[in-house]
Design a protein around this motif. Structure first.
Motif, PDB file in Angstrom:
ATOM      1  N   ALA A 505       0.860  -1.188   0.000  1.00 22.05           N
ATOM      2  CA  ALA A 505       0.000   0.000   0.000  1.00 22.05           C
ATOM      3  C   ALA A 505       0.889   1.228   0.000  1.00 22.05           C
ATOM      4  N   TYR A 532      -3.761   7.296  -3.605  1.00 21.36           N
ATOM      5  CA  TYR A 532      -3.678   6.079  -2.811  1.00 21.36           C
ATOM      6  C   TYR A 532      -3.552   4.876  -3.742  1.00 21.36           C
ATOM      7  N   THR A 534      -3.144   0.304  -3.378  1.00 22.33           N
ATOM      8  CA  THR A 534      -2.905  -0.915  -2.609  1.00 22.33           C
ATOM      9  C   THR A 534      -3.101  -2.110  -3.518  1.00 22.33           C
TER      10      THR A 534
END
Length: 732
Positions: A505, A532, A534
Motif C-alpha cells: 500500500a 492512494y 494498494t
C-alpha cells in the motif's frame, strides 16, 4: 560474472589477481521482458515486488521485438497508458488513470518531454535508450510535481567494458526505411575508459495524403573509472523529427455543414504542401558515481537540453468565427471549408541536476536502507513574435503579433474534394519582439526503507519543494507565480506473504504547477490532491516473471479547464481552475518469462470517474494490452513467433468547443461516442545465423478502422491501417 587475472610468480606459483564481480541478472537484458530492480519510484533500488506502486518497464528486447522507434510506439504497448491526439504529428496527450502525463525524465533527471508544440517528446528516439520505466500514480517524492497519472523515465544506453555492437535495416509500408547502428567501444585495454556510439535515421511516407516524416538520432556516451570506487561519465545526444503534412487540429471533420455524419477515407488530409512541424533536441550530460563501501554510494548527475521547435501548420477545419460561434464545416457540394493557419517557434533550454546519497545501516538488529537527495531544474523558453500573411492569388489575410488564422480570417477553399488550393501560402516574419518564460523547480527529499520484521518493510519519505515561474510578454508585461516550502509526504508498506507474494500500500500528496493562463494573463493556481494505491504483487523464477493486481484512487483539485470562449491578453484560449477530478480503478499486469522460451507482457485497467470536471473525457473505462513471443522448439528453434492486441472500450467523449452544426454553424459542444476497438499485431523472427536475424512485423493485422482522437473541434483522427515492416539485424 567474475573476472580475474592469473600470473606466474618468481618461484613458479600461480597468483590470483583482483577478482571483479559483476552482478548480471539472468532475466535482464537478452530476451527479457522485465528487470530486476528499478529506482524510479522512491530513489531506492527495489525489485518490482518490493516497490509499493505500479511500475512497468519496456525493455530493450521488447522494443526490438515490436520495432519501436519513438515514444508514441513505446507507450502504445504500455499497460494503463492511452493517447489522445490533437493533430497529426503535433500535440499528443498521453494519459493514465484519467489524467495527462506531464512528468518526464531521462536517467532520473527532469526532461521537457511533453509531446506538444514546444516539448521535446516528439523527437524522442528509442534507439538511444536501453529501457523505459513507467511509474503509474503520483511521484511527488522524486519529481516534486505529484503528477497523478504516471512518470516516464527513459534510461540511456551506457558503455560497457567489452567490444560489441549491432546494426539493422528496416523497410516497411509507405516506403518507410529506418537504419541504425550501436557500437560499444572500450578505449583502453582494461576497459576503464569506454564509449558507446549510436546513430539512427528514418524516412517515410504515410497512408495520409501529403504526409511524410523524417527522424534522426545520435548518442556518444563515455565513462571513465577514475578508481575502483569512482566513475565519471559524460556524453552528447541529438534527436530530430519532422512531420510534413501534419495540421493544426484534428484532420477529419465528423459532420457536414447540414449536421449529417461524414464518411471520409483514411487517406483524407486537407493540408497544404507547406504544412509541417519540426523538433530538434540537443542534450549534454555528465555524471559522477562514488562508492564509499559496499553499502554507501553517491550519485551526481547534470544535463542540459535545448529544444528548437517550429510549427508551420495549415488545415481546412472547423474553428471559431466569433465568440461562441464555430464555422468551417464542409458541405457535400465541396464548399464550406476554410484554411486555418498557425506559425510559432520556441527555443526551450532545460538545465537539471540531482545529488543522491544512498546506503544501508543497522538498527535494532536489522538492516535498513536510506536515501537523501536534492534536485533542481530550470527551464527557459523563448518565443519570438511574428507578423504573418495567409494569402492566395485573389485574397490576403494578415495578423500582427498572434500568427493564427481561424474561420473568421482564414481563406475559403474552392473545393475541398480537390484538397487545399495550390496558390494558398502562409508567410511569417519576426517582429523583433519575443516572450520569455523562466521556470524553476527545486527540492530536498529523503526516504528510508525500514525492515520492521522479516515479512514487513515500511518506506517513509518526504520532500519539500520550491517552485517559481516568471513570464515576460512581448509587450514587456510580467507575470509571476511562486510556491515555497511545499511539503510532499510519501508512505509505503510491503508485507511478504511468502517467497512469491507480497501485499503493498502507498500514499502520497499531489502538487503540480500549471502553465495555462487566465483572462488576466496570470497562471492558473497549482493542482493539489491525494493519491492512494494498494494491491498484491507476485514474483517467480528468481524474478524473471512479475505480476501485480492494484486498486488505486486519486483526487485532483483545481485542474485547469477552458474558460468558455474567453481569451488571454495574447489571444490564446483562457483557462480557470476547475473543481477537479476524482478517479479510482484496478490495474492488473504481468511481465517476464513463463518459460525460457516464452515471454509475455500485458495488463488490464478498469477506470472509474467518481467526479469529472474537464473539457471532455478522453479515457476508456476498460483497457487491455497483451504481447507475447515464443521461441519454437527443435527443429524450429531458430524461429520466434509473436502476437499481441491493444483493446479499449468506447469513450463517452465530447466534441468541444465546436459540436454538431446546424446550417453550417455550431454554438456549443456535442456529446459523441468514441468507439472502442481491438487492434491485433503479429511478428516472426528467424535467426539466419547466431549473429544475424530477419524479422517481420505486422501492425493492425485485420486492418481495423479506428480513431486516435474523436471530438476535438468537431474533428477526428484515424489510426494507422494495416502496415508491415521487415528488419534485418546483425550483432558483432
Amino acid at each position: 560474472m567474475a573476472q580475474a587475472s592469473v600470473t606466474d610468480t618468481a618461484d613458479g606459483e600461480l597468483e590470483l589477481g583482483p577478482v571483479k564481480v559483476e552482478d548480471r541478472y539472468q532475466g535482464e537484458g537478452v530476451n527479457s521482458y522485465t528487470v530486476r530492480q528499478t529506482q524510479s519510484s522512491t530513489g531506492l533500488a527495489l525489485s518490482p515486488r518490493q516497490t509499493p506502486q505500479s511500475v512497468t518497464t519496456i525493455t530493450r528486447q521488447q522494443m526490438e521485438d515490436r520495432q519501436i522507434a519513438n515514444i508514441e510506439q513505446a507507450l502504445e504497448i504500455t499497460p494503463g497508458i492511452t493517447a489522445s491526439k490533437s493533430e497529426v504529428g503535433g500535440r499528443t496527450a498521453y494519459r493514465a488513470r484519467g489524467y495527462a502525463i506531464s512528468n518526464w525524465k531521462v536517467d532520473g533527471l527532469q526532461f521537457p518531454g511533453g509531446t506538444d508544440f514546444s516539448g521535446a517528446g516528439s523527437s524522442l528516439n528509442m534507439d538511444l535508450y536501453e529501457r523505459i520505466d513507467i511509474l503509474r500514480g503520483a511521484n511527488g517524492l522524486l519529481g516534486g510535481t505529484g503528477d497523478p497519472s504516471a512518470t516516464v523515465n527513459l534510461i540511456r544506453k551506457r558503455p560497457t567494458e567489452t567490444f560489441g555492437g549491432s546494426a539493422y535495416l528496416t523497410y516497411g509500408s509507405w516506403d518507410k526505411t529506418r537504419t541504425g547502428a550501436d557500437l560499444n567501444l572500450p578505449l583502453t585495454e582494461d576497459g576503464r575508459l569506454r564509449s558507446r556510439f549510436v546513430v539512427t535515421q528514418q524516412e517515410g511516407n504515410s497512408f495520409r495524403d501529403h504526409q511524410s516524416d523524417r527522424a534522426r538520432g545520435a548518442l556518444a556516451n563515455f565513462e571513465f573509472d577514475l578508481s575502483d570506487a569512482t566513475t565519471l561519465g559524460a556524453g552528447y545526444q541529438y534527436e530530430y523529427n519532422k512531420v510534413v503534412g501534419g495540421g493544426w487540429g484534428a484532420n477529419i471533420p465528423i459532420w457536414y455543414g447540414d449536421g449529417s455524419k461524414t464518411d471520409l477515407s483514411r487517406s483524407t488530409n486537407l493540408v497544404p504542401s507547406w504544412s509541417y512541424g519540426e523538433h530538434e533536441t540537443q542534450t549534454v550530460f555528465a555524471s559522477l558515481e562514488h562508492r564509499f563501501n559496499e553499502d554507501w554510494r553517491l550519485n551526481v548527475q547534470a544535463a542540459q537540453s535545448t529544444t528548437d521547435a517550429v510549427s508551420h501548420y495549415g488545415l481546412a477545419k472547423v474553428n471559431q468565427f466569433s465568440r461562441g460561434t464555430y464555422t468551417g464545416y464542409p458541405n457535400q457540394d465541396g464548399t464550406g471549408t476554410v484554411l486555418n493557419g498557425i506559425h510559432m517557434s520556441t527555443d526551450t533550454t532545460q538545465q537539471s541536476a540531482q545529488f543522491d546519497l544512498s546506503g544501508a545501516f543497522e538498527a535494532l538488529g536489522r538492516r535498513h536502507e536510506v536515501m537523501f537527495g536534492y534536485n533542481d531544474s530550470r527551464t527557459v523558453g523563448w518565443s519570438p513574435q511574428y507578423d504573418c500573411t495567409l494569402s492566395s492569388t485573389t485574397l490576403s489575410r494578415s495578423t500582427s503579433g498572434s500568427c493564427q488564422f481561424r474561420a473568421n480570417n482564414g481563406l475559403p477553399v474552392s473545393n475541398w474534394y480537390n484538397g487545399v488550393d495550390d496558390d494558398m501560402y502562409l508567410t511569417a516574419t519576426k517582429t523583433g519582439l519575443h516572450s520569455k518564460t523562466t521556470t524553476r523547480l527545486q527540492g530536498l527529499y529523503a526516504a528510508t526503507r525500514l525492515s520492521i520484521t522479516d515479512p514487513l518493510s515500511v518506506i517513509l519519505g518526504v520532500r519539500t519543494s520550491d517552485y517559481s515561474s516568471k513570464t515576460i510578454g512581448n509587450t514587456g508585461a510580467r507575470t509571476t507565480q511562486t510556491e515555497s516550502g511545499v511539503v510532499t509526504p510519501y508512505v509505503g508498506a510491503v508485507y511478504d506473504l511468502s517467497d512469491n507474494y507480497s501485499l503493498y500500500a502507498s500514499y502520497t500528496d499531489i502538487f503540480t504547477p500549471q502553465s495555462q493562463e487566465t483572462v488576466s494573463g496570470s497562471r492558473v493556481e497549482p493542482i493539489v490532491g491525494k493519491s492512494y494505491e494498494t494491491g498484491i504483487k507476485g514474483e517467480w523464477f528468481n524474478g524473471r516473471l512479475n505480476a501485480q493486481l492494484a486498486y488505486f484512487r486519486t483526487q485532483q483539485d483545481k485542474k485547469a479547464v477552458t474558460d468558455g470562449a474567453n481569451l488571454t491578453p495574447t489571444g490564446a484560449q483562457a483557462y480557470v481552475a476547475g473543481t477537479g477530478t476524482e478517479t479510482d480503478g484496478i490495474d492488473l499486469e504481468v511481465a517476464g518469462a513463463l518459460t525460457p522460451n516464452w515471454n509475455v507482457y500485458g495488463g488490464y485497467t478498469y477506470l472509474h470517474f467518481r467526479r469529472l470536471d474537464s473539457d471532455g473525457r478522453s479515457d476508456p473505462s476498460h483497457l487491455f494490452k497483451l504481447s507475447t513471443t515464443y521461441r519454437m522448439p527443435a527443429p524450429l528453434e531458430r524461429l520466434t513467433m509473436g502476437a499481441g492486441v491493444n483493446a479499449q472500450s468506447n469513450i463517452r467523449a465530447l466534441s468541444s468547443p465546436a459540436g454538431q452544426p446546424s446550417n453550417g454553424v455550431s454554438n456549443s459542444s456535442t456529446d459523441v461516442n468514441w468507439s472502442g476497438y481491438a487492434i491485433w499485431n503479429a511478428m516472426a523472427k528467424y535467426e539466419i545465423s547466431d549473429k544475424t536475424d530477419l524479422s517481420l512485423n505486422v501492425n493492425n493485422l485485420f486492418d481495423k478502422t479506428y480513431y486516435t482522437r474523436y471530438g476535438f473541434y468537431a474533428g477526428a483522427i484515424y489510426g494507422d491501417p494495416r502496415n508491415l515492416a521487415v528488419t534485418l539485424r546483425t550483432t558483432f
